[in-house]
Design a protein around this motif. Structure first.
Motif, PDB file in Angstrom:
ATOM      1  N   GLN A  79      74.930  24.707  15.538  1.00 26.07           N
ATOM      2  CA  GLN A  79      74.862  25.992  16.446  1.00 26.07           C
ATOM      3  C   GLN A  79      73.368  25.718  17.138  1.00 26.07           C
ATOM      4  O   GLN A  79      72.621  25.783  16.419  1.00 26.07           O
ATOM      5  N   MET A  80      73.509  25.555  18.308  1.00 21.56           N
ATOM      6  CA  MET A  80      72.219  25.383  19.103  1.00 21.56           C
ATOM      7  C   MET A  80      72.003  26.733  20.065  1.00 21.56           C
ATOM      8  O   MET A  80      72.667  26.735  20.905  1.00 21.56           O
ATOM      9  N   ASN A  81      70.772  27.544  19.731  1.00 26.17           N
ATOM     10  CA  ASN A  81      70.679  28.641  20.561  1.00 26.17           C
ATOM     11  C   ASN A  81      69.237  28.455  20.910  1.00 26.17           C
ATOM     12  O   ASN A  81      68.369  27.632  20.873  1.00 26.17           O
ATOM     13  N   ASN A  82      69.031  29.339  22.249  1.00 21.16           N
ATOM     14  CA  ASN A  82      67.618  29.206  22.913  1.00 21.16           C
ATOM     15  C   ASN A  82      67.267  27.832  23.212  1.00 21.16           C
ATOM     16  O   ASN A  82      66.072  27.319  23.122  1.00 21.16           O
ATOM     17  N   LEU A  83      68.468  27.045  23.877  1.00 25.37           N
ATOM     18  CA  LEU A  83      68.051  25.971  24.346  1.00 25.37           C
ATOM     19  C   LEU A  83      66.970  25.528  25.335  1.00 25.37           C
ATOM     20  O   LEU A  83      66.682  26.302  26.055  1.00 25.37           O
ATOM     21  N   LYS A  84      66.329  24.352  25.085  1.00 25.15           N
ATOM     22  CA  LYS A  84      65.146  23.986  25.986  1.00 25.15           C
ATOM     23  C   LYS A  84      65.507  22.688  26.760  1.00 25.15           C
ATOM     24  O   LYS A  84      66.208  21.883  26.337  1.00 25.15           O
ATOM     25  N   PRO A  85      64.779  22.483  27.919  1.00 25.18           N
ATOM     26  CA  PRO A  85      65.176  21.290  28.644  1.00 25.18           C
ATOM     27  C   PRO A  85      64.975  20.075  27.893  1.00 25.18           C
ATOM     28  O   PRO A  85      65.519  18.987  27.802  1.00 25.18           O
ATOM     29  N   GLU A  86      63.908  20.239  26.866  1.00 29.87           N
ATOM     30  CA  GLU A  86      63.461  19.100  25.858  1.00 29.87           C
ATOM     31  C   GLU A  86      64.584  18.769  24.835  1.00 29.87           C
ATOM     32  O   GLU A  86      64.522  17.811  23.999  1.00 29.87           O
ATOM     33  N   ASP A  87      65.564  19.766  24.785  1.00 28.82           N
ATOM     34  CA  ASP A  87      66.734  19.380  23.704  1.00 28.82           C
ATOM     35  C   ASP A  87      67.596  18.505  24.441  1.00 28.82           C
ATOM     36  O   ASP A  87      68.833  18.113  23.741  1.00 28.82           O
ATOM     37  N   THR A  88      67.411  18.144  25.537  1.00 27.41           N
ATOM     38  CA  THR A  88      68.615  17.175  26.436  1.00 27.41           C
ATOM     39  C   THR A  88      68.178  15.716  25.555  1.00 27.41           C
ATOM     40  O   THR A  88      67.373  15.413  25.473  1.00 27.41           O
ATOM     41  N   ALA A  89      69.770  15.562  25.249  1.00 29.90           N
ATOM     42  CA  ALA A  89      69.974  14.155  24.427  1.00 29.90           C
ATOM     43  C   ALA A  89      71.180  14.018  24.306  1.00 29.90           C
ATOM     44  O   ALA A  89      72.206  14.995  24.408  1.00 29.90           O
ATOM     45  N   VAL A  90      71.639  12.708  23.672  1.00 30.21           N
ATOM     46  CA  VAL A  90      72.910  12.460  23.214  1.00 30.21           C
ATOM     47  C   VAL A  90      72.757  13.061  21.771  1.00 30.21           C
ATOM     48  O   VAL A  90      71.845  12.409  21.181  1.00 30.21           O
ATOM     49  N   TYR A  91      73.402  13.683  21.156  1.00 31.05           N
ATOM     50  CA  TYR A  91      73.748  14.184  19.960  1.00 31.05           C
ATOM     51  C   TYR A  91      74.804  13.341  19.001  1.00 31.05           C
ATOM     52  O   TYR A  91      75.806  13.317  19.374  1.00 31.05           O
ATOM     53  N   TYR A  92      74.255  12.968  17.648  1.00 30.42           N
ATOM     54  CA  TYR A  92      75.291  12.048  17.012  1.00 30.42           C
ATOM     55  C   TYR A  92      75.362  12.750  15.810  1.00 30.42           C
ATOM     56  O   TYR A  92      74.245  13.156  15.007  1.00 30.42           O
ATOM     57  N   CYS A  93      76.554  12.635  15.085  1.00 31.24           N
ATOM     58  CA  CYS A  93      76.687  13.019  13.652  1.00 31.24           C
ATOM     59  C   CYS A  93      76.861  11.811  12.684  1.00 31.24           C
ATOM     60  O   CYS A  93      77.269  10.856  13.262  1.00 31.24           O
ATOM     61  N   ALA A  94      76.367  11.962  11.557  1.00 34.18           N
ATOM     62  CA  ALA A  94      76.377  10.912  10.803  1.00 34.18           C
ATOM     63  C   ALA A  94      76.931  11.354   9.237  1.00 34.18           C
ATOM     64  O   ALA A  94      76.163  12.246   8.713  1.00 34.18           O
ATOM     65  N   SER A  95      77.486  10.316   8.623  1.00 33.01           N
ATOM     66  CA  SER A  95      77.733  10.722   6.986  1.00 33.01           C
ATOM     67  C   SER A  95      77.198   9.827   6.359  1.00 33.01           C
ATOM     68  O   SER A  95      76.881   8.681   6.443  1.00 33.01           O
ATOM     69  N   ALA A  96      76.344  10.831   5.243  1.00 35.79           N
ATOM     70  CA  ALA A  96      75.273  10.049   4.490  1.00 35.79           C
ATOM     71  C   ALA A  96      76.203   9.182   3.479  1.00 35.79           C
ATOM     72  O   ALA A  96      77.230   9.149   3.201  1.00 35.79           O
ATOM     73  N   LEU A  97      75.153   8.510   2.684  1.00 30.51           N
ATOM     74  CA  LEU A  97      75.595   7.553   1.625  1.00 30.51           C
ATOM     75  C   LEU A  97      75.908   8.230   0.223  1.00 30.51           C
ATOM     76  O   LEU A  97      76.512   7.942  -0.729  1.00 30.51           O
ATOM     77  N   GLY A  98      75.394   9.601   0.393  1.00 28.22           N
ATOM     78  CA  GLY A  98      75.629  10.238  -0.897  1.00 28.22           C
ATOM     79  C   GLY A  98      75.405  11.802  -0.609  1.00 28.22           C
ATOM     80  O   GLY A  98      75.810  12.182   0.599  1.00 28.22           O
ATOM     81  N   PRO A  99      75.546  12.911  -1.723  1.00 33.94           N
ATOM     82  CA  PRO A  99      75.477  14.259  -1.465  1.00 33.94           C
ATOM     83  C   PRO A  99      74.248  14.898  -0.697  1.00 33.94           C
ATOM     84  O   PRO A  99      74.299  16.020  -0.337  1.00 33.94           O
ATOM     85  N   TYR A 100      73.055  14.082  -0.724  1.00 36.42           N
ATOM     86  CA  TYR A 100      72.053  14.585   0.005  1.00 36.42           C
ATOM     87  C   TYR A 100      71.594  13.551   0.951  1.00 36.42           C
ATOM     88  O   TYR A 100      71.322  12.422   0.589  1.00 36.42           O
ATOM     89  N   GLY A 101      71.191  13.971   2.152  1.00 35.73           N
ATOM     90  CA  GLY A 101      71.090  12.781   3.286  1.00 35.73           C
ATOM     91  C   GLY A 101      69.553  12.737   3.573  1.00 35.73           C
ATOM     92  O   GLY A 101      69.099  11.426   3.783  1.00 35.73           O
ATOM     93  N   GLY A 102      68.733  13.757   3.925  1.00 35.67           N
ATOM     94  CA  GLY A 102      67.532  13.620   4.252  1.00 35.67           C
ATOM     95  C   GLY A 102      67.241  13.391   5.716  1.00 35.67           C
ATOM     96  O   GLY A 102      68.213  13.400   6.496  1.00 35.67           O
TER      97      GLY A 102
END
Length: 121
Positions: A79-102
């Motif tokens: 959820q992205m609120n109060n978006l700014k022009p500097e938030d312009t980007a391609v957004y990627y999701c990724a699944s980590a190798l374990g239960p905690y990503g970092g």
């Protein structure tokens, strides 16, 4: 595992968008999921991550207080609120190798194709 990110679009500064990430072929399992973004002319950077049970969440300083990551059995959301022009980007999701990503990309194995977010001033 194939990940599909969706929900991007064009929004004015101050507006909101909700990104979704689903896994085809299987669920996310016991793995953390993260969101990253690549702005025009810049390297991909970490945005947020959520642990497999949702008890650990971490954000980049640039989005703290404006973005919120969450997950349920079906998907992971940003959820992205109060978006700014500097938030312009391609957004990627990724699944980590374990239960905690970092915040390091090296901890993530499967990546989605990305969804474009454009914030106009």
């Amino acid at each position: 595992v194939q990940l599909q990110a969706s929900g991007g679009g064009l929004v004015q500064a101050g507006g909101s968008l909700r990104l979704s990430c689903v896994a085809s072929g299987r669920t996310f399992g016991n793995n953390a999921v993260g969101w990253f973004r690549r702005a025009p002319g810049k390297e991909r950077e970490f945005v947020a991550t959520i642990s497999w049970r949702g008890e650990r969440i971490m954000y980049a300083d640039s989005v703290k207080g404006r973005f919120a990551i969450s997950r349920d059995s079906a998907a992971v959301y940003l959820q992205m609120n109060n978006l700014k022009p500097e938030d312009t980007a391609v957004y990627y999701c990724a699944s980590a190798l374990g239960p905690y990503g970092g915040s390091s990309e090296e901890r993530y194995r499967y990546w989605g194709q990305g969804t474009l977010v454009t914030v106009s001033s």
